[in-house]
Design a protein around this motif. Sequence first.
Motif, PDB file in Angstrom:
ATOM      1  N   ALA A 108       0.833  -1.201   0.000  1.00 39.79           N
ATOM      2  CA  ALA A 108       0.000   0.000   0.000  1.00 39.79           C
ATOM      3  C   ALA A 108       0.870   1.254   0.000  1.00 39.79           C
ATOM      4  O   ALA A 108       0.579   2.234  -0.705  1.00 39.79           O
ATOM      5  N   GLY A 109       1.966   1.219   0.762  1.00 41.24           N
ATOM      6  CA  GLY A 109       2.881   2.352   0.772  1.00 41.24           C
ATOM      7  C   GLY A 109       3.544   2.573  -0.576  1.00 41.24           C
ATOM      8  O   GLY A 109       3.723   3.718  -1.020  1.00 41.24           O
ATOM      9  N   MET A 110       3.916   1.486  -1.245  1.00 40.60           N
ATOM     10  CA  MET A 110       4.483   1.608  -2.582  1.00 40.60           C
ATOM     11  C   MET A 110       3.485   2.222  -3.549  1.00 40.60           C
ATOM     12  O   MET A 110       3.864   2.917  -4.493  1.00 40.60           O
ATOM     13  N   GLY A 111       2.201   1.968  -3.298  1.00 41.71           N
ATOM     14  CA  GLY A 111       1.173   2.527  -4.167  1.00 41.71           C
ATOM     15  C   GLY A 111       1.143   4.046  -4.152  1.00 41.71           C
ATOM     16  O   GLY A 111       0.768   4.678  -5.135  1.00 41.71           O
ATOM     17  N   ILE A 112       1.553   4.647  -3.014  1.00 35.96           N
ATOM     18  CA  ILE A 112       1.598   6.107  -2.935  1.00 35.96           C
ATOM     19  C   ILE A 112       2.648   6.656  -3.909  1.00 35.96           C
ATOM     20  O   ILE A 112       2.387   7.575  -4.692  1.00 35.96           O
ATOM     21  N   GLY A 113       3.854   6.080  -3.853  1.00 40.15           N
ATOM     22  CA  GLY A 113       4.892   6.496  -4.800  1.00 40.15           C
ATOM     23  C   GLY A 113       4.498   6.203  -6.229  1.00 40.15           C
ATOM     24  O   GLY A 113       4.740   7.006  -7.141  1.00 40.15           O
ATOM     25  N   GLY A 114       3.864   5.049  -6.443  1.00 38.79           N
ATOM     26  CA  GLY A 114       3.431   4.700  -7.786  1.00 38.79           C
ATOM     27  C   GLY A 114       2.415   5.672  -8.343  1.00 38.79           C
ATOM     28  O   GLY A 114       2.426   5.988  -9.542  1.00 38.79           O
ATOM     29  N   ALA A 115       1.528   6.163  -7.497  1.00 33.17           N
ATOM     30  CA  ALA A 115       0.524   7.127  -7.950  1.00 33.17           C
ATOM     31  C   ALA A 115       1.181   8.404  -8.458  1.00 33.17           C
ATOM     32  O   ALA A 115       0.785   8.965  -9.487  1.00 33.17           O
ATOM     33  N   LEU A 116       2.203   8.878  -7.748  1.00 30.59           N
ATOM     34  CA  LEU A 116       2.905  10.082  -8.177  1.00 30.59           C
ATOM     35  C   LEU A 116       3.621   9.870  -9.505  1.00 30.59           C
ATOM     36  O   LEU A 116       3.669  10.764 -10.357  1.00 30.59           O
ATOM     37  N   LEU A 117       4.169   8.682  -9.700  1.00 30.21           N
ATOM     38  CA  LEU A 117       4.895   8.403 -10.936  1.00 30.21           C
ATOM     39  C   LEU A 117       3.959   8.244 -12.132  1.00 30.21           C
ATOM     40  O   LEU A 117       4.202   8.801 -13.207  1.00 30.21           O
ATOM     41  N   LEU A 118       2.891   7.474 -11.958  1.00 32.94           N
ATOM     42  CA  LEU A 118       2.023   7.159 -13.089  1.00 32.94           C
ATOM     43  C   LEU A 118       1.322   8.392 -13.646  1.00 32.94           C
ATOM     44  O   LEU A 118       1.061   8.474 -14.839  1.00 32.94           O
ATOM     45  N   THR A 119       1.001   9.357 -12.802  1.00 34.98           N
ATOM     46  CA  THR A 119       0.318  10.551 -13.299  1.00 34.98           C
ATOM     47  C   THR A 119       1.253  11.457 -14.079  1.00 34.98           C
ATOM     48  O   THR A 119       0.816  12.161 -14.989  1.00 34.98           O
ATOM     49  N   THR A 120       2.535  11.464 -13.724  1.00 37.06           N
ATOM     50  CA  THR A 120       3.438  12.432 -14.327  1.00 37.06           C
ATOM     51  C   THR A 120       4.096  11.935 -15.604  1.00 37.06           C
ATOM     52  O   THR A 120       4.452  12.746 -16.464  1.00 37.06           O
ATOM     53  N   THR A 121       4.276  10.634 -15.777  1.00 35.44           N
ATOM     54  CA  THR A 121       4.970  10.156 -16.978  1.00 35.44           C
ATOM     55  C   THR A 121       4.212  10.519 -18.253  1.00 35.44           C
ATOM     56  O   THR A 121       4.785  11.075 -19.195  1.00 35.44           O
ATOM     57  N   LEU A 122       2.919  10.208 -18.299  1.00 33.41           N
ATOM     58  CA  LEU A 122       2.135  10.522 -19.493  1.00 33.41           C
ATOM     59  C   LEU A 122       1.971  12.032 -19.654  1.00 33.41           C
ATOM     60  O   LEU A 122       2.018  12.554 -20.774  1.00 33.41           O
ATOM     61  N   ALA A 123       1.794  12.746 -18.542  1.00 36.59           N
ATOM     62  CA  ALA A 123       1.648  14.207 -18.615  1.00 36.59           C
ATOM     63  C   ALA A 123       2.907  14.863 -19.173  1.00 36.59           C
ATOM     64  O   ALA A 123       2.831  15.768 -20.009  1.00 36.59           O
ATOM     65  N   VAL A 124       4.078  14.408 -18.728  1.00 42.36           N
ATOM     66  CA  VAL A 124       5.334  14.953 -19.247  1.00 42.36           C
ATOM     67  C   VAL A 124       5.476  14.644 -20.728  1.00 42.36           C
ATOM     68  O   VAL A 124       5.898  15.502 -21.522  1.00 42.36           O
ATOM     69  N   ALA A 125       5.128  13.433 -21.142  1.00 45.77           N
ATOM     70  CA  ALA A 125       5.218  13.075 -22.558  1.00 45.77           C
ATOM     71  C   ALA A 125       4.351  13.986 -23.417  1.00 45.77           C
ATOM     72  O   ALA A 125       4.750  14.408 -24.512  1.00 45.77           O
TER      73      ALA A 125
END
Length: 461
Positions: A108-125
Amino acid sequence: MSTPQGHPQRWLILGVICLAQLTVLLDNTVLNVAIPSLTRELHAQTSDIQWMINAYSLVQSGLLLTAGSAADRYGRKKMLITGLALFGVGSLVAGLADSTGRLIAARAGMGIGGALLLTTTLAVAMQIFSPEEQPKAIGIWSAVNALGFAGGPLIGGFVLDHFWWGAIFLVNIPVAALGLVAVVALVPESKNPRGDRPDLPGAVLSTIGMASLVYAIISAPSHGWTSARVLGTAAVAVLVLSAFAWWESRAEEPMLDLHFFRDPRFTGAVAGAVLIVFGMGGALFLLTQHLQFVLGYGPLEAGLRTAPLALTVVALNFTGLSAKWSARLGTPVSIALGMVCMAGGLVSIAEVDSGGYAGTLLGLLLIGAGCAVANPAMAHAIMSAIPPEKAGVGAGINGTLAEFGNGLGVAVLGAVLSSSVASGESLSAALGAGQLVGAVAVLVGGFVAAGLLRRAERVSA
């Protein structure tokens, strides 16, 4: 911000953010091949295994919209850096966990970091590429998605053949560190100064509602679909998700702008994305068990035998073949054709040569071809319907529904498996029944998405 020519280092930056994306996505499926090891060493029950998988995806589902909104306002580079750091720390805790409860909490804790990553990768692209190059960039991004989706069992199997199960999390740490250095050095900062504030009530409501819904589903086989526990948690899910919709419709700065759903192009792509991930997430959960428990392969052998799916997607996307097909066929037909191929692949795994690998191989190739065509088309349709300054929110919506579909797919098809075994079916037959349910979901998703997108095109014309 994007420019007509795009960022000078856009392809190198895409490689960096895809590395971050890959790390997060691998952990959606890497546990699948570790199920026998976890069952044996941690005495994990089926419901424990499902929560180890769902705790990660459900936390992401609840936080993606908030993370996307925060990225738009405070900076997408900052969110990438924070996400990589949190994900690395969470991986360390998970790798050293000595009980099912601690592992679930770490996931569940890893999911917090994952949420931050998944939203920004596509947005940056979307920010660093010109509109003309965006479809190609999204195709590569989607190929990395598929590589992470199907590569988890392969990497997990390799690690489990040489180390103990905790190593499947510890290998994330050097990758996260490398990604952190590369993001700091290469990725430009971009943000919308007038972006929305994080919608914390919405995040809490969505997380509680989704967790309650999945808990009701995975509890049903053992407690009964009409038991007080299942009906009670299902009622909580309905009430909380209704409250979430009510809050979002009235909040001054909602993380989910319900007006987006008035666009048939957006609605069609979202519907297809949810159902495609529902079918695929649950089906892969069943596939790795079929390869190990029914066909008798070890963890590494099972992982290797799922690789054709990812390799097909990577080959078709990186060579540009899928982009050419999509441009020639149009978005609605591309999505319908891709998802028909995927549904056919799931049927092949369930029904063709069930005693050997031939039917599974054919199914994986069909699923890979379908993913390569349908997924980039759906992602581009979603992001194109969102204002550029809301790229983080758009990626959050895309990721939220995809993660929810994956978690729900594991829960529903896991429930189908448990119910089928309890009714006296063999494990092989029960796994096949779950694959067929996934095939129906994918097929329905393809036609719903194609129909809505075709309608949107006619309205625009």
